[in-house]
Motif scaffolding. Structure first.
Motif, PDB file in Angstrom:
ATOM      1  N   TRP A 171       1.526   0.525  -4.633  1.00 62.37           N
ATOM      2  CA  TRP A 171       2.912   0.547  -5.235  1.00 62.37           C
ATOM      3  C   TRP A 171       3.092  -0.222  -5.516  1.00 62.37           C
ATOM      4  CZ3 TRP A 171       4.837   5.289  -6.188  1.00 62.37           C
ATOM      5  CH2 TRP A 171       6.180   5.331  -6.636  1.00 62.37           C
ATOM      6  N   THR A 215      -3.075   4.339  -8.362  1.00 63.79           N
ATOM      7  CA  THR A 215      -4.247   4.996  -7.644  1.00 63.79           C
ATOM      8  C   THR A 215      -5.539   4.748  -7.216  1.00 63.79           C
ATOM      9  OG1 THR A 215      -2.296   7.134  -7.156  1.00 63.79           O
ATOM     10  CG2 THR A 215      -4.447   7.724  -6.559  1.00 63.79           C
ATOM     11  N   VAL A 258       8.849   0.620 -11.879  1.00 68.64           N
ATOM     12  CA  VAL A 258       7.950   0.947 -10.344  1.00 68.64           C
ATOM     13  C   VAL A 258       6.752   1.932 -10.971  1.00 68.64           C
ATOM     14  CG1 VAL A 258       8.092   2.277  -7.749  1.00 68.64           C
ATOM     15  CG2 VAL A 258      10.055   1.473  -8.956  1.00 68.64           C
ATOM     16  N   VAL A 301       5.009   6.054   0.792  1.00 70.68           N
ATOM     17  CA  VAL A 301       4.602   6.956  -0.076  1.00 70.68           C
ATOM     18  C   VAL A 301       4.053   8.358   0.584  1.00 70.68           C
ATOM     19  CG1 VAL A 301       3.136   7.675  -2.675  1.00 70.68           C
ATOM     20  CG2 VAL A 301       3.941   6.020  -1.882  1.00 70.68           C
ATOM     21  N   ALA A 310       5.141   1.496   2.119  1.00 71.24           N
ATOM     22  CA  ALA A 310       6.449   2.270   1.185  1.00 71.24           C
ATOM     23  C   ALA A 310       6.039   3.340   1.340  1.00 71.24           C
ATOM     24  CB  ALA A 310       5.355   2.685  -0.688  1.00 71.24           C
ATOM     25  N   GLU A 337       6.491  -2.483  -7.918  1.00 76.09           N
ATOM     26  CA  GLU A 337       7.852  -3.359  -8.349  1.00 76.09           C
ATOM     27  C   GLU A 337       7.615  -4.108  -9.165  1.00 76.09           C
ATOM     28  OE1 GLU A 337      11.234  -1.937  -5.091  1.00 76.09           O
ATOM     29  OE2 GLU A 337       9.778  -0.142  -4.348  1.00 76.09           O
ATOM     30  N   THR A 346       0.960  -1.374   0.285  1.00 76.27           N
ATOM     31  CA  THR A 346      -0.086   0.052   0.052  1.00 76.27           C
ATOM     32  C   THR A 346       0.863   1.391   0.703  1.00 76.27           C
ATOM     33  OG1 THR A 346      -0.056   0.096   2.626  1.00 76.27           O
ATOM     34  CG2 THR A 346      -2.128  -1.169   1.402  1.00 76.27           C
ATOM     35  N   TYR A 347       0.750   2.407  -0.731  1.00 76.38           N
ATOM     36  CA  TYR A 347       1.126   3.755  -0.083  1.00 76.38           C
ATOM     37  C   TYR A 347       1.648   4.046   0.829  1.00 76.38           C
ATOM     38  CZ  TYR A 347      -0.257   5.525  -4.982  1.00 76.38           C
ATOM     39  OH  TYR A 347      -0.445   5.182  -6.554  1.00 76.38           O
ATOM     40  N   GLY A 368       2.685   3.672  -9.617  1.00 74.14           N
ATOM     41  CA  GLY A 368       1.961   3.806  -8.136  1.00 74.14           C
ATOM     42  C   GLY A 368       0.296   3.348  -8.849  1.00 74.14           C
TER      43      GLY A 368
END
Length: 100
Positions: free
Chosen positions: A72, A84, A80, A64, A62, A74, A58-59, A82
């Motif tokens: 998020w 949203t 990478v 963010v 991670a 990778e 999750t953001y 994201g």
């Protein structure tokens, strides 16, 4: 709304639920299997091996810096992403959560 679900998903239930669903989907199978299931071509490295998801968080997990919900990703090729989850309109009526 049951208390345990309210605590788990809080005020932003729609965003949190979709974030959890995307995270679960992207960590439950290999990327090449997900592409096969969706009838999409597979991403592959130069050596022919499939590109894999090396991390999906999750953001918040991670680190963010955003108030948005999201995942998020990778990938093994170094990219990478994201993803949203952003709400454009709130539901018209009350929505409750229930366990299956």
């Amino acid at each position: 709304m049951p208390d345990d679900l309210t605590d788990e998903f809080g005020e932003y239930a729609h965003e949190d639920m979709l974030q959890a669903l995307v995270l679960s989907l992207l960590t439950s199978a290999d990327l090449d299997e997900l592409c096969d299931d969706a009838d999409l071509p597979q991403l592959t490295h130069d050596d022919g091996l499939p590109v894999t998801i090396t991390s999906a968080r999750t953001y918040r997990d991670a680190g963010v810096l955003t108030l948005d919900r999201g995942v998020w990703l990778e990938l093994s090729d170094g990219s990478v992403f994201g993803l949203t989850v952003q709400i454009s309109r709130r539901p018209r009526g009350e929505v409750t959560l229930r366990r299956r």
